[in-house]
Design a protein around this motif. Sequence first.
Motif, PDB file in Angstrom:
ATOM      1  N   GLY A 258       0.788  -1.231   0.000  1.00 18.53           N
ATOM      2  CA  GLY A 258       0.000   0.000   0.000  1.00 18.53           C
ATOM      3  C   GLY A 258       0.812   1.269   0.000  1.00 18.53           C
ATOM      4  O   GLY A 258       0.268   2.363  -0.221  1.00 18.53           O
ATOM      5  N   ILE A 259       2.119   1.169   0.204  1.00 16.85           N
ATOM      6  CA  ILE A 259       2.943   2.366   0.364  1.00 16.85           C
ATOM      7  C   ILE A 259       2.998   3.201  -0.908  1.00 16.85           C
ATOM      8  O   ILE A 259       2.810   4.432  -0.888  1.00 16.85           O
ATOM      9  CB  ILE A 259       4.366   1.966   0.817  1.00 16.85           C
ATOM     10  CG1 ILE A 259       4.319   1.356   2.216  1.00 16.85           C
ATOM     11  CG2 ILE A 259       5.306   3.168   0.793  1.00 16.85           C
ATOM     12  CD1 ILE A 259       5.649   0.812   2.692  1.00 16.85           C
ATOM     13  N   ILE A 260       3.241   2.553  -2.046  1.00 16.67           N
ATOM     14  CA  ILE A 260       3.383   3.292  -3.301  1.00 16.67           C
ATOM     15  C   ILE A 260       2.071   3.955  -3.705  1.00 16.67           C
ATOM     16  O   ILE A 260       2.062   5.068  -4.255  1.00 16.67           O
ATOM     17  CB  ILE A 260       3.886   2.352  -4.420  1.00 16.67           C
ATOM     18  CG1 ILE A 260       5.296   1.864  -4.098  1.00 16.67           C
ATOM     19  CG2 ILE A 260       3.889   3.061  -5.759  1.00 16.67           C
ATOM     20  CD1 ILE A 260       6.327   2.971  -3.977  1.00 16.67           C
ATOM     21  N   THR A 261       0.946   3.302  -3.423  1.00 19.98           N
ATOM     22  CA  THR A 261      -0.346   3.906  -3.747  1.00 19.98           C
ATOM     23  C   THR A 261      -0.573   5.175  -2.936  1.00 19.98           C
ATOM     24  O   THR A 261      -1.105   6.173  -3.448  1.00 19.98           O
ATOM     25  CB  THR A 261      -1.481   2.896  -3.487  1.00 19.98           C
ATOM     26  OG1 THR A 261      -1.270   1.739  -4.294  1.00 19.98           O
ATOM     27  CG2 THR A 261      -2.824   3.498  -3.821  1.00 19.98           C
ATOM     28  N   ILE A 262      -0.160   5.174  -1.675  1.00 18.57           N
ATOM     29  CA  ILE A 262      -0.260   6.378  -0.850  1.00 18.57           C
ATOM     30  C   ILE A 262       0.666   7.463  -1.386  1.00 18.57           C
ATOM     31  O   ILE A 262       0.318   8.651  -1.398  1.00 18.57           O
ATOM     32  CB  ILE A 262       0.086   6.057   0.620  1.00 18.57           C
ATOM     33  CG1 ILE A 262      -0.893   5.030   1.194  1.00 18.57           C
ATOM     34  CG2 ILE A 262       0.082   7.329   1.456  1.00 18.57           C
ATOM     35  CD1 ILE A 262      -2.335   5.479   1.182  1.00 18.57           C
ATOM     36  N   THR A 263       1.849   7.079  -1.850  1.00 21.59           N
ATOM     37  CA  THR A 263       2.779   8.043  -2.445  1.00 21.59           C
ATOM     38  C   THR A 263       2.134   8.734  -3.641  1.00 21.59           C
ATOM     39  O   THR A 263       2.270   9.958  -3.825  1.00 21.59           O
ATOM     40  CB  THR A 263       4.070   7.328  -2.887  1.00 21.59           C
ATOM     41  OG1 THR A 263       4.699   6.742  -1.745  1.00 21.59           O
ATOM     42  CG2 THR A 263       5.039   8.296  -3.551  1.00 21.59           C
ATOM     43  N   ALA A 264       1.431   7.964  -4.463  1.00 22.95           N
ATOM     44  CA  ALA A 264       0.753   8.539  -5.628  1.00 22.95           C
ATOM     45  C   ALA A 264      -0.363   9.490  -5.205  1.00 22.95           C
ATOM     46  O   ALA A 264      -0.495  10.604  -5.739  1.00 22.95           O
ATOM     47  CB  ALA A 264       0.194   7.424  -6.503  1.00 22.95           C
ATOM     48  N   ALA A 265      -1.166   9.079  -4.224  1.00 25.14           N
ATOM     49  CA  ALA A 265      -2.291   9.903  -3.773  1.00 25.14           C
ATOM     50  C   ALA A 265      -1.817  11.176  -3.085  1.00 25.14           C
ATOM     51  O   ALA A 265      -2.515  12.194  -3.097  1.00 25.14           O
ATOM     52  CB  ALA A 265      -3.188   9.095  -2.836  1.00 25.14           C
ATOM     53  N   ALA A 266      -0.614  11.151  -2.487  1.00 24.67           N
ATOM     54  CA  ALA A 266      -0.100  12.317  -1.759  1.00 24.67           C
ATOM     55  C   ALA A 266       0.100  13.525  -2.663  1.00 24.67           C
ATOM     56  O   ALA A 266       0.093  14.671  -2.188  1.00 24.67           O
ATOM     57  CB  ALA A 266       1.215  11.959  -1.066  1.00 24.67           C
TER      58      ALA A 266
END
Length: 578
Positions: A329-337
């Motif tokens: 889930g980390i990379i998806t949060i990076t994208a949403a940030a």
Amino acid sequence: MATMKKKDLNVERKQGGLITMPFIFGNEVGEKLAVVGFSTNMISYLTGQLHLPMTKAANTLTNFGGTGALTPLLGAFISDAFAGRFWTITIASVLLQLGMISLTISAILPSLRPPACKGGAACKEADSGQLAFLYVSLLLSALGSGGYRPCIVSFGADQFDENDPRQKVTTWKFFNWYYFCMGASILVANTVIVYIQDNAGWGWGLAVPTFAMFVSIVAFVFGYPLYRKLDPAGSPFTRLVQVSAAAYRKRKLGRVSDPSKLYENEILDAAISVGGKLVHTDSIKFLDKAAVVTEDDDPKAPNPWRLSSVHRVEELKSVIRMGPIWAAGIITITAAAQQNTFSLQQARSMDRHLGPKFQIPPASMSVFTQTSMLATIVFYDRVFVPASRKLTGLDRGVTFLARIGIGFGISLLATLAAGFVEIRRKEAAAAHGLTDHGAAAIPISVFWLAPQYCLHGVAEAFTSIGHLEFFYDQAPESMRSTAPALFWLSISAGSYTSTLLITVVHKYSAGPDGSNWLPDDNLNRGKLEYLYWLITLLQFFNLIYYIICAKMYTYKPLELRKEKDTQDGVELVGNANA
């Protein structure tokens, strides 16, 4: 004695249920209005009021988001080990209230901000003292959120008995409607609160959510007699360490061929297995050695640092098995940030008029994210689940792992689209001779950004709720506060990854002519689309990684316990595989 036990059980059954939801959801609304009410538009406050460079402001915001998502581990530990979820939520809400009061004061008192920009002179950046006051306020808010976030969703789910088949279905619906309620309050924060901040000033813009937080605390405490409150079962982290230590001490023992010979102690585990007992699994067999009884062990009075029950060993296994899914889930949060940083700066440079007089505040573009998320939650609950249930036979329609994977794929499309929209924005700037005028409004509608915001909202409805379901269901019963903390921890890791990625790209994309993918002064001269496509590539590899992890995942083996009335009150009998 039997009468007393039955009476206590009846009281417990009368507590909890749907009647508690208004108080819990009301507290959630206040917390989200408070936190989102300033964090969504904080990039504007940092650049416009404190005069920080865009890159520094973006990193400050993502660092605060990362810290705010990291502190739930502390809150979860306090809740599960000592205070319980109700009191942890109450105390954390008060801390958050103090942080919001401090932020409001910083926005009102001129001495806590640098002077306004004058003419063509360079704006004075906030000094160390002013920034220190801001950071203390943000820290208080982060600590408050840290105690609140991991507990409120678990506390809400606690109000339903998962051993009751009727209430178990309600529990899974709760996650959808909890997130719907949260999204609705975020929508209000991104529109009404942001409008107040941009038009009435930051004093009023922060005072309103501060007051909303106060009202929510009063409402939550008022519902105290109605709540179903579970007692803390001791430090779960200590038990995990004890299992690890016992397994290491017995590392030289041979592998266990007969799991039935491993140590069991239902009396010892009674407090941490109220809803059911974890049974042995064949994964991570090294840890099974912690449950092997040797001549040095006393099964009647076991030393937990030398001998662990199967239930406690499986607790640690469950946490370890969740790790790869959590990491995905980390990379998806990076994208949403990027929605609250560079996407917001894109919106600021575009035509935001809605009619001849009204302009959409840049931070309010996230209304598309929240609206699409809310619509997706309703569609998911009312259409998608019933339709997919007929195909799969599952109560929830699809597994939470499948739900998360769908969200990952949609998030990838959102980031890919953002890159193409940035190219279109810069082409419009070049066509009108505005490439070298970073502060000028480009005659291209801000609604070009709407698709990427909407796709992020759809992705969040799948990914975030799927993660909450996954962590709550697969975490050991005694770590139900820690489970949502893992969700927020992934947000923390994603925010820090965003900070690291932006810092690295800003440093190593610099050319000898002073060009940069992410310039501080003129986004029109940058290559923001390259950042989006770099994140898209990372998401693609992350999706492949996730699919592999999901296929290999072993679900938590839970042996449920059913209740029946006996002369002594209540006896736990019967087994069912969850």
